[in-house]
Design a protein around this motif. Structure first.
Motif, mmCIF file in Angstrom:
data_model
loop_
_atom_site.group_PDB
_atom_site.id
_atom_site.type_symbol
_atom_site.label_atom_id
_atom_site.label_comp_id
_atom_site.label_asym_id
_atom_site.label_seq_id
_atom_site.Cartn_x
_atom_site.Cartn_y
_atom_site.Cartn_z
ATOM 1 N N TRP A 151 -23.712 -3.172 24.845
ATOM 2 C CA TRP A 151 -24.193 -4.025 23.743
ATOM 3 C C TRP A 151 -23.440 -5.348 23.688
ATOM 4 O O TRP A 151 -23.666 -6.160 22.797
ATOM 5 N N ARG A 158 -20.191 -11.413 26.859
ATOM 6 C CA ARG A 158 -21.182 -11.147 25.792
ATOM 7 C C ARG A 158 -22.600 -11.367 26.317
ATOM 8 O O ARG A 158 -22.842 -12.306 27.051
ATOM 9 N N ALA A 160 -25.492 -10.548 23.952
ATOM 10 C CA ALA A 160 -26.384 -10.773 22.803
ATOM 11 C C ALA A 160 -27.811 -10.369 23.163
ATOM 12 O O ALA A 160 -28.771 -11.010 22.752
ATOM 13 N N GLN A 161 -27.929 -9.334 24.008
ATOM 14 C CA GLN A 161 -29.238 -8.813 24.398
ATOM 15 C C GLN A 161 -29.345 -7.339 24.017
ATOM 16 O O GLN A 161 -28.372 -6.603 24.103
ATOM 17 N N TYR A 277 -21.088 -9.340 15.504
ATOM 18 C CA TYR A 277 -22.492 -8.913 15.629
ATOM 19 C C TYR A 277 -23.298 -10.015 16.317
ATOM 20 O O TYR A 277 -22.812 -11.128 16.518
ATOM 21 N N PHE A 278 -24.513 -9.704 16.710
ATOM 22 C CA PHE A 278 -25.452 -10.742 17.135
ATOM 23 C C PHE A 278 -26.801 -10.448 16.493
ATOM 24 O O PHE A 278 -27.047 -9.312 16.050
ATOM 25 N N GLU A 279 -27.626 -11.470 16.390
ATOM 26 C CA GLU A 279 -28.952 -11.271 15.770
ATOM 27 C C GLU A 279 -30.030 -11.525 16.813
ATOM 28 O O GLU A 279 -29.897 -12.437 17.628
ATOM 29 N N LYS A 280 -31.040 -10.682 16.813
ATOM 30 C CA LYS A 280 -32.156 -10.824 17.747
ATOM 31 C C LYS A 280 -33.442 -10.560 16.985
ATOM 32 O O LYS A 280 -33.542 -9.528 16.291
ATOM 33 N N ARG A 284 -29.990 -7.601 12.919
ATOM 34 C CA ARG A 284 -28.564 -7.716 13.259
ATOM 35 C C ARG A 284 -28.109 -6.492 14.042
ATOM 36 O O ARG A 284 -28.425 -5.358 13.676
#
Ligand code: FAD
Length: 366
Positions: A151, A158, A160-161, A277-280, A284
């Motif tokens: 993750w 990183r 972020a996918q 965290y990342f947002e897609k 989140r």
């Protein structure tokens, strides 16, 4: 994230680097005000002795130790500071998944069935992790290492996918703390099947305990040890007041205080989904992973603060409670009389819920 109120004050008095740090924390300026306000009132002790502050970087984060040098000791503050740094660096050298030569990384490279000798410290941390995994029905599980990496929250770059289902499933089948075998008397570990471990949710707390235990050994009367937000305190501050800890509001856009608690002779740790965290596509994905699904947590429990005896235990419990979610975590906290404070995200805003032990311990209805 929790921050010691004094810590914010310290930022106001540090070097240029601190100024840079300070700008990162603009919203915290009012903490200083808050702190100064606190100062306005008559301190319990007139002309209190000055605390010594030692700070640095370790485990990919920062640490701060404030303490009153012991009156009777042949160790100068410089000697004590170098002991503090070497104890934290040892935990980093032994337990980092970011260092290929660490014990944890070398263990991760072993094959199933191969015994691997470890230090007393690494075995101690893994034993505690395994006991918390058992108690939390696997919500806390150090064998999530490859999921964390998949993750993008581990040592690998990183992404972020969102990983594809097949790849995620292939990694998920490796997870399971029961597949790890410990040989306490011979200080060795082995895997029953392929797995990798990550101590990121417990080793920072352990580092805090290593420093706090050392300061206790040399009879330091009062201290606050902090590594990346995990904290342990002893005694009252020189002005006779308790160490004050700010519980942050789990706001992603700005830094706010949700509440302030007094912590004496205790450890405190917070885990949450609002910093890492990342947002897609509007969703989140945080660094707290549910070992059962392989996915980051999706419920509305935004932050958990736990108070207890040792920083390693509260560090791990805060992550376990973040995975369990409010209802199960509150049931667990009540069953084991654990002081925990939960902040949930509701349509009307962030709502705090305290376990009875938390209310009792902080004697505050937050
Ligand atoms: P916590 O909530 O305390 O821990 C969350 C972390 O635990 C996640 O990031 C994941 O790694 C793991 N985790 C997720 N879900 C679970 C679960 N269900 N059960 C168990 N564990 C889970 N970071 C760097 O960027 N560079 C470094 O060089 C570096 N070195 C480190 C060395 C050590 C020894 C340690 C312990 C950490 C290191 N880190 C490094 C990681 C960094 O300090 C992390 O951000 C931190 O450990 C996460 O702590 P936290 O308080 O943000 O989150």
């Amino acid at each position: 994230m929790i921050l010691a109120v004094n810590h914010v004050f310290r930022r106001c008095t540090m070097t240029l680097r601190a100024m840079v740090q300070l700008f990162r924390f603009i919203p915290f300026v009012f903490f200083c005000a808050l702190f100064l306000q606190g100062c306005g009132k008559e301190p319990a002790v007139k002309n209190p002795p000055k605390l010594h502050t030692y700070t640095g970087q370790v485990m990919g984060t920062w640490y701060s130790v404030k303490y009153l040098p012991p009156t009777v000791s042949d160790m100068s503050p410089e000697d004590i500071d170098s002991q503090i740094h070497s104890r934290l660096s040892r935990v980093d050298q032994l337990m980092s998944t970011y260092k290929p030569e660490s014990e944890v990384s070398r263990f991760n490279a072993t094959l199933p069935g191969e015994w691997f000798e470890v230090s007393v410290e690494t075995l101690e941390v893994i034993s505690l992790a395994q006991s918390i995994s058992e108690k939390t029905a696997g919500a806390f599980d150090i064998s999530v290492a490859r999921l964390v990496n998949l993750w993008g929250f581990g040592p690998d770059p990183r992404t972020a996918q969102v990983p594809d289902e097949d790849h995620l499933f292939a990694v998920l089948i490796e997870v399971g703390y029961e597949k790890l075998e410990l040989h306490d008397s011979e200080l060795k570990l082995r895997k029953k099947t392929p797995l990798h471990i990550d101590l990121s949710a417990i080793a920072k707390g352990y580092g805090v305990d290593q420093v706090a235990d050392f300061l206790d050994e040399i009879s330091v009367p009062t201290y606050m040890v902090e590594v990346g937000g995990e904290i342990r305190t002893r005694g009252l501050k020189p002005n006779g007041k308790p160490w004050r800890i700010a519980i942050e509001s789990p706001n992603t856009n700005q830094r706010d205080v949700h509440s302030i608690i007094d912590i004496t002779d205790r450890a405190v740790a917070t885990s949450g989904d609002y910093r890492n965290y990342f947002e897609k596509d509007g969703q989140r994905f945080s660094h707290t992973i549910d070992p059962k699904t392989g996915y980051p947590i999706t419920h509305n429990l935004a932050s958990v603060t736990v108070i207890g005896e040792t920083a390693a235990e509260v560090d791990a419990l805060a992550t376990a409670f973040s995975v369990l979610g409010l209802d199960q975590a509150m049931r667990y906290a009540k069953a084991y009389n654990i002081a925990a404070y939960f902040i949930v995200k509701e349509p009307e805003g962030f709502i705090g819920k305290a376990s009875d032990a938390f209310t009792e311990m902080t004697r505050k209805k937050l």
